[in-house]
Design a protein around this motif. Sequence first.
Motif, PDB file in Angstrom:
ATOM      1  N   GLU A 159      70.019  42.261  45.948  1.00  0.00           N
ATOM      2  CA  GLU A 159      70.377  43.519  45.289  1.00  0.00           C
ATOM      3  C   GLU A 159      71.721  43.405  44.590  1.00  0.00           C
ATOM      4  OE1 GLU A 159      70.397  48.330  46.249  1.00  0.00           O
ATOM      5  OE2 GLU A 159      70.386  46.882  47.903  1.00  0.00           O
ATOM      6  N   LYS A 160      72.668  42.693  45.189  1.00  0.00           N
ATOM      7  CA  LYS A 160      73.968  42.465  44.557  1.00  0.00           C
ATOM      8  C   LYS A 160      73.791  41.761  43.212  1.00  0.00           C
ATOM      9  CE  LYS A 160      76.657  42.024  48.846  1.00  0.00           C
ATOM     10  NZ  LYS A 160      77.483  41.112  49.671  1.00  0.00           N
ATOM     11  N   VAL A 161      72.957  40.711  43.214  1.00  0.00           N
ATOM     12  CA  VAL A 161      72.729  39.951  41.975  1.00  0.00           C
ATOM     13  C   VAL A 161      72.063  40.829  40.930  1.00  0.00           C
ATOM     14  CG1 VAL A 161      71.530  37.974  40.954  1.00  0.00           C
ATOM     15  CG2 VAL A 161      72.606  37.754  43.208  1.00  0.00           C
ATOM     16  N   ARG A 162      71.074  41.626  41.343  1.00  0.00           N
ATOM     17  CA  ARG A 162      70.371  42.499  40.389  1.00  0.00           C
ATOM     18  C   ARG A 162      71.322  43.496  39.739  1.00  0.00           C
ATOM     19  NH1 ARG A 162      66.183  42.317  44.415  1.00  0.00           N
ATOM     20  NH2 ARG A 162      64.385  41.157  43.603  1.00  0.00           N
ATOM     21  N   TYR A 163      72.228  44.058  40.524  1.00  0.00           N
ATOM     22  CA  TYR A 163      73.170  45.023  39.947  1.00  0.00           C
ATOM     23  C   TYR A 163      74.106  44.360  38.952  1.00  0.00           C
ATOM     24  CZ  TYR A 163      72.127  49.376  42.356  1.00  0.00           C
ATOM     25  OH  TYR A 163      71.530  50.553  42.756  1.00  0.00           O
ATOM     26  N   LEU A 164      74.510  43.120  39.210  1.00  0.00           N
ATOM     27  CA  LEU A 164      75.368  42.414  38.260  1.00  0.00           C
ATOM     28  C   LEU A 164      74.608  42.115  36.966  1.00  0.00           C
ATOM     29  CD1 LEU A 164      77.316  39.943  40.575  1.00  0.00           C
ATOM     30  CD2 LEU A 164      78.200  41.991  39.455  1.00  0.00           C
ATOM     31  N   VAL A 165      73.333  41.737  37.096  1.00  0.00           N
ATOM     32  CA  VAL A 165      72.514  41.485  35.905  1.00  0.00           C
ATOM     33  C   VAL A 165      72.337  42.774  35.107  1.00  0.00           C
ATOM     34  CG1 VAL A 165      70.241  40.774  35.058  1.00  0.00           C
ATOM     35  CG2 VAL A 165      71.300  39.545  36.966  1.00  0.00           C
ATOM     36  N   GLU A 166      72.035  43.861  35.814  1.00  0.00           N
ATOM     37  CA  GLU A 166      71.843  45.151  35.140  1.00  0.00           C
ATOM     38  C   GLU A 166      73.119  45.603  34.447  1.00  0.00           C
ATOM     39  OE1 GLU A 166      70.209  49.661  36.196  1.00  0.00           O
ATOM     40  OE2 GLU A 166      70.122  48.058  37.691  1.00  0.00           O
ATOM     41  N   ARG A 167      74.269  45.339  35.073  1.00  0.00           N
ATOM     42  CA  ARG A 167      75.554  45.747  34.485  1.00  0.00           C
ATOM     43  C   ARG A 167      75.737  45.148  33.095  1.00  0.00           C
ATOM     44  NH1 ARG A 167      81.223  44.067  37.280  1.00  0.00           N
ATOM     45  NH2 ARG A 167      81.110  46.102  38.269  1.00  0.00           N
ATOM     46  N   TRP A 168      75.422  43.864  32.913  1.00  0.00           N
ATOM     47  CA  TRP A 168      75.705  43.192  31.645  1.00  0.00           C
ATOM     48  C   TRP A 168      74.534  43.188  30.677  1.00  0.00           C
ATOM     49  CZ3 TRP A 168      80.410  42.965  30.415  1.00  0.00           C
ATOM     50  CH2 TRP A 168      81.398  42.743  31.360  1.00  0.00           C
ATOM     51  N   LEU A 169      73.305  43.152  31.191  1.00  0.00           N
ATOM     52  CA  LEU A 169      72.150  43.039  30.302  1.00  0.00           C
ATOM     53  C   LEU A 169      71.396  44.342  30.125  1.00  0.00           C
ATOM     54  CD1 LEU A 169      70.696  39.572  31.398  1.00  0.00           C
ATOM     55  CD2 LEU A 169      72.536  40.084  29.777  1.00  0.00           C
ATOM     56  N   GLY A 170      71.656  45.326  30.991  1.00  0.00           N
ATOM     57  CA  GLY A 170      70.980  46.610  30.864  1.00  0.00           C
ATOM     58  C   GLY A 170      69.517  46.582  31.248  1.00  0.00           C
ATOM     59  N   ILE A 171      69.090  45.526  31.935  1.00  0.00           N
ATOM     60  CA  ILE A 171      67.698  45.410  32.370  1.00  0.00           C
ATOM     61  C   ILE A 171      67.549  46.049  33.744  1.00  0.00           C
ATOM     62  CG2 ILE A 171      65.852  43.789  32.974  1.00  0.00           C
ATOM     63  CD1 ILE A 171      67.147  41.793  31.043  1.00  0.00           C
ATOM     64  N   PRO A 172      66.571  46.947  33.928  1.00  0.00           N
ATOM     65  CA  PRO A 172      66.396  47.590  35.239  1.00  0.00           C
ATOM     66  C   PRO A 172      66.180  46.565  36.346  1.00  0.00           C
ATOM     67  CG  PRO A 172      65.096  48.699  33.556  1.00  0.00           C
ATOM     68  CD  PRO A 172      65.627  47.453  32.930  1.00  0.00           C
ATOM     69  N   GLY A 173      66.730  46.860  37.522  1.00  0.00           N
ATOM     70  CA  GLY A 173      66.652  45.940  38.645  1.00  0.00           C
ATOM     71  C   GLY A 173      65.233  45.541  39.014  1.00  0.00           C
ATOM     72  N   ASN A 174      64.267  46.462  38.853  1.00  0.00           N
ATOM     73  CA  ASN A 174      62.878  46.170  39.207  1.00  0.00           C
ATOM     74  C   ASN A 174      62.253  45.102  38.308  1.00  0.00           C
ATOM     75  OD1 ASN A 174      62.950  48.074  41.248  1.00  0.00           O
ATOM     76  ND2 ASN A 174      62.081  49.699  39.978  1.00  0.00           N
ATOM     77  N   ASP A 175      62.861  44.863  37.132  1.00  0.00           N
ATOM     78  CA  ASP A 175      62.335  43.863  36.196  1.00  0.00           C
ATOM     79  C   ASP A 175      62.999  42.497  36.370  1.00  0.00           C
ATOM     80  OD1 ASP A 175      60.729  45.811  35.144  1.00  0.00           O
ATOM     81  OD2 ASP A 175      62.045  46.272  33.449  1.00  0.00           O
ATOM     82  N   ILE A 176      63.873  42.381  37.352  1.00  0.00           N
ATOM     83  CA  ILE A 176      64.634  41.144  37.543  1.00  0.00           C
ATOM     84  C   ILE A 176      64.181  40.449  38.826  1.00  0.00           C
ATOM     85  CG2 ILE A 176      66.951  40.161  37.848  1.00  0.00           C
ATOM     86  CD1 ILE A 176      67.976  42.843  36.554  1.00  0.00           C
ATOM     87  N   GLU A 177      63.857  39.175  38.731  1.00  0.00           N
ATOM     88  CA  GLU A 177      63.460  38.391  39.905  1.00  0.00           C
ATOM     89  C   GLU A 177      64.656  37.564  40.375  1.00  0.00           C
ATOM     90  OE1 GLU A 177      60.088  36.037  38.957  1.00  0.00           O
ATOM     91  OE2 GLU A 177      58.807  37.751  38.448  1.00  0.00           O
ATOM     92  N   VAL A 178      64.953  37.660  41.658  1.00  0.00           N
ATOM     93  CA  VAL A 178      66.079  36.906  42.224  1.00  0.00           C
ATOM     94  C   VAL A 178      65.598  36.138  43.445  1.00  0.00           C
ATOM     95  CG1 VAL A 178      68.383  37.045  43.263  1.00  0.00           C
ATOM     96  CG2 VAL A 178      67.737  38.647  41.446  1.00  0.00           C
ATOM     97  N   SER A 179      66.003  34.875  43.529  1.00  0.00           N
ATOM     98  CA  SER A 179      65.700  34.067  44.706  1.00  0.00           C
ATOM     99  C   SER A 179      66.849  33.098  44.941  1.00  0.00           C
ATOM    100  CB  SER A 179      64.379  33.303  44.529  1.00  0.00           C
ATOM    101  OG  SER A 179      64.483  32.388  43.444  1.00  0.00           O
ATOM    102  N   GLY A 180      66.768  32.352  46.043  1.00  0.00           N
ATOM    103  CA  GLY A 180      67.823  31.413  46.368  1.00  0.00           C
ATOM    104  C   GLY A 180      68.766  31.974  47.407  1.00  0.00           C
ATOM    105  N   ASN A 181      70.004  31.527  47.355  1.00  0.00           N
ATOM    106  CA  ASN A 181      71.009  31.943  48.314  1.00  0.00           C
ATOM    107  C   ASN A 181      72.374  31.928  47.654  1.00  0.00           C
ATOM    108  OD1 ASN A 181      71.923  29.161  48.365  1.00  0.00           O
ATOM    109  ND2 ASN A 181      70.167  28.756  49.701  1.00  0.00           N
ATOM    110  N   GLN A 182      73.425  32.070  48.446  1.00  0.00           N
ATOM    111  CA  GLN A 182      74.770  32.152  47.870  1.00  0.00           C
ATOM    112  C   GLN A 182      75.167  30.871  47.139  1.00  0.00           C
ATOM    113  OE1 GLN A 182      77.664  33.950  50.361  1.00  0.00           O
ATOM    114  NE2 GLN A 182      79.411  33.267  49.143  1.00  0.00           N
ATOM    115  N   ASN A 183      74.582  29.737  47.521  1.00  0.00           N
ATOM    116  CA  ASN A 183      74.932  28.473  46.867  1.00  0.00           C
ATOM    117  C   ASN A 183      74.163  28.247  45.573  1.00  0.00           C
ATOM    118  OD1 ASN A 183      76.805  27.654  48.844  1.00  0.00           O
ATOM    119  ND2 ASN A 183      75.147  26.935  50.165  1.00  0.00           N
ATOM    120  N   ILE A 184      72.874  28.579  45.572  1.00  0.00           N
ATOM    121  CA  ILE A 184      72.041  28.399  44.382  1.00  0.00           C
ATOM    122  C   ILE A 184      71.309  29.703  44.105  1.00  0.00           C
ATOM    123  CG2 ILE A 184      70.134  27.130  43.339  1.00  0.00           C
ATOM    124  CD1 ILE A 184      70.799  24.778  45.132  1.00  0.00           C
ATOM    125  N   ILE A 185      71.621  30.317  42.964  1.00  0.00           N
ATOM    126  CA  ILE A 185      71.004  31.597  42.592  1.00  0.00           C
ATOM    127  C   ILE A 185      70.022  31.361  41.455  1.00  0.00           C
ATOM    128  CG2 ILE A 185      71.414  33.932  41.745  1.00  0.00           C
ATOM    129  CD1 ILE A 185      74.231  33.764  42.849  1.00  0.00           C
TER     130      ILE A 185
END
Length: 260
Positions: A159-185
């Motif tokens: 969720e943290k990563v999605r909010y950062l993506v939404e902040r800069w790209l304006g893409i809704p969080g539900n449209d963003i896929e995130v996987s990995g961990n703190q080392n590899i995002i």
Amino acid sequence: MVFNDGDFVLINYTIKVKNGDNYLVQETTYEDVAKQSNIYDANKKYGPYLIVIGKSTLIAAVNEAIKEMQPGEKKEIKADPSKAYGERREELVIRVPIKQLKRYNIPLRIGQQVEIGGRIGIIERIAERFAYIDFNHPLAGKELLIDLEVVKKIEDFNEKVRYLVERWLGIPGNDIEVSGNQNIINIGLPVKAIYINDLDSKLQLLVGDLYQYIKPEEVNLNIKVNTKEIQSEEKAKEGQEAKEQEAKPQEEKVAEENAK
């Protein structure tokens, strides 16, 4: 709850500026408040604003208040200039030759916002050969009344990563896929990402935030594209352009036709 440096927190706020005996709404994250106050901007995304405790730039009054609040709590705070945007400084009103502004096709009108040397200012007055540009913050020297709400603390990594993506790209969080961990995002973006204006610069800012706030060793960005999605996006874009054209006054339409 005491927030710690690095915590991701969503807040809502309304900033009001003292004007005589009243306070006028200057900025808000609430869409209904913006409409009621006649400052609504259709191009602005309203809703909770993401801050990172200890790293986001906040005025002192807000920074102090948040540290004493709980998720779900609302508070009204007053901030004099020393706890807000500082006193107005006359030395930040700079005289710039009119020739220089014309060289960069900057409109010569009082109240025009300009960028010079990476700084944003407002044309305060215009003389025969010079324009006087005020580089003070627009709220410098003002007493503020701030309605502040701590919406929630974000604990989930994705969720943290999605909010950062939404902040800069304006893409809704539900449209963003995130996987990995703190080392590899790993971040998967929808096809609409390729239509974002100035995408390269915004991706750089996004990656900068990821490294500043999460500190991964690697960030993988992937835009998923297929022809059906591209056709759908192009049709939607054409439809929007048609609506905008239809909404234009008749005089503008005639002027555009004559210019062809």
